[in-house]
Design an enzyme around this catalytic site. Sequence first.
Site, short mmCIF file in Angstrom:
data_model
loop_
_atom_site.label_atom_id
_atom_site.label_comp_id
_atom_site.label_asym_id
_atom_site.label_seq_id
_atom_site.Cartn_x
_atom_site.Cartn_y
_atom_site.Cartn_z
N ARG A 150 1.42 13.38 8.91
CA ARG A 150 1.20 12.76 10.22
C ARG A 150 0.05 11.75 10.13
NH1 ARG A 150 4.71 15.13 13.46
NH2 ARG A 150 5.25 17.29 13.01
N ASP A 151 0.27 10.59 10.80
CA ASP A 151 -0.76 9.55 10.79
C ASP A 151 -1.99 10.04 11.55
OD1 ASP A 151 -0.55 6.20 10.30
OD2 ASP A 151 -2.18 6.94 11.58
N ILE A 152 -3.16 9.71 11.01
CA ILE A 152 -4.43 10.16 11.61
C ILE A 152 -4.69 9.44 12.94
CG2 ILE A 152 -6.02 8.48 10.55
CD1 ILE A 152 -7.77 10.90 9.75
N ASN A 157 4.36 -2.46 6.16
CA ASN A 157 3.55 -3.67 6.20
C ASN A 157 3.20 -4.11 4.78
OD1 ASN A 157 3.35 -3.60 9.07
ND2 ASN A 157 1.77 -2.02 8.92
N VAL A 213 -3.92 0.23 3.83
CA VAL A 213 -3.97 1.13 2.68
C VAL A 213 -2.99 0.58 1.65
CG1 VAL A 213 -3.64 3.48 1.82
CG2 VAL A 213 -4.54 3.12 4.14
N HIS A 216 3.84 2.44 1.90
CA HIS A 216 4.18 3.55 2.80
C HIS A 216 5.08 3.04 3.91
CE1 HIS A 216 0.35 1.70 3.93
NE2 HIS A 216 0.73 1.85 5.18
N HIS A 226 6.01 3.64 7.74
CA HIS A 226 5.66 4.28 9.01
C HIS A 226 6.96 4.71 9.68
CE1 HIS A 226 1.44 2.71 9.31
NE2 HIS A 226 1.93 1.74 8.55
P1 5GP Z 1 -1.15 0.34 7.19
O1 5GP Z 1 -2.17 -0.19 8.17
O2 5GP Z 1 -1.66 0.18 5.77
O3 5GP Z 1 0.23 -0.16 7.38
O4 5GP Z 1 -1.07 1.89 7.48
C1 5GP Z 1 -2.01 2.82 7.06
C2 5GP Z 1 -1.92 3.99 8.00
O5 5GP Z 1 -2.61 5.09 7.41
C3 5GP Z 1 -2.56 3.74 9.36
O6 5GP Z 1 -1.59 3.94 10.38
C4 5GP Z 1 -3.70 4.75 9.42
O7 5GP Z 1 -3.89 5.29 10.71
C5 5GP Z 1 -3.28 5.80 8.42
N1 5GP Z 1 -4.38 6.48 7.78
C6 5GP Z 1 -5.50 5.89 7.29
N2 5GP Z 1 -6.31 6.83 6.76
C7 5GP Z 1 -5.67 8.03 6.92
C8 5GP Z 1 -6.03 9.37 6.57
O8 5GP Z 1 -7.07 9.66 5.98
N3 5GP Z 1 -5.13 10.34 6.90
C9 5GP Z 1 -3.96 10.05 7.54
N4 5GP Z 1 -3.17 11.09 7.82
N5 5GP Z 1 -3.60 8.80 7.88
C10 5GP Z 1 -4.45 7.79 7.59
#
Ligand code: 5GP
Length: 116
Positions: free
Chosen positions: A31-33, A89, A98, A102, A104
């Site tokens: 699950r996203d944080i 993304n 990150v 990944h 979403h």
């Molecule tokens: P991006 O912005 O790279 O497409 O997505 C990265 C996602 O990872 C974001 O939606 C962010 O909320 C999530 N995220 C970042 N750090 C953590 C973490 O430590 N744990 C979890 N579960 N999600 C994270």
Amino acid sequence: MPDSDCLFCNIVAGDIPADVIYESDTAIAFRDINPQAPTHVVIIPRQHISTINDIDDEHEPIVGSLFSAAKAIAAQEGIADDGYRVVMNCNKAAGQSVFHVHLHLLGGRIMNWPPG
Ligand code: 5GP
Ligand code: ZN
């Protein structure tokens, strides 16, 4: 090769905790944080791949497995029939924060189009 500086590699290794809801040989999901929808799950390959631009032919089964995971998780979460969105993304202009690829998986509400 796992990257010890990569947050998601550390989650795969179990060194950083996450609410893991799906695991396969090639992928895990948690699950996203900072959820952007009632269901917001991050689906990642176990293998470190930084961005879509780094995906090679040899990665195709791994990348395909992310979509198999999305299908299974959507069913598990009860959002398969209503519908859901998967987003990946690539690099900064798209909002990638990150650098370990990944998907979403977002659902549980009406999704707008076009996305922001
Ligand atoms: P991006 O912005 O790279 O497409 O997505 C990265 C996602 O990872 C974001 O939606 C962010 O909320 C999530 N995220 C970042 N750090 C953590 C973490 O430590 N744990 C979890 N579960 N999600 C994270
Ligand atoms: Zn990584």
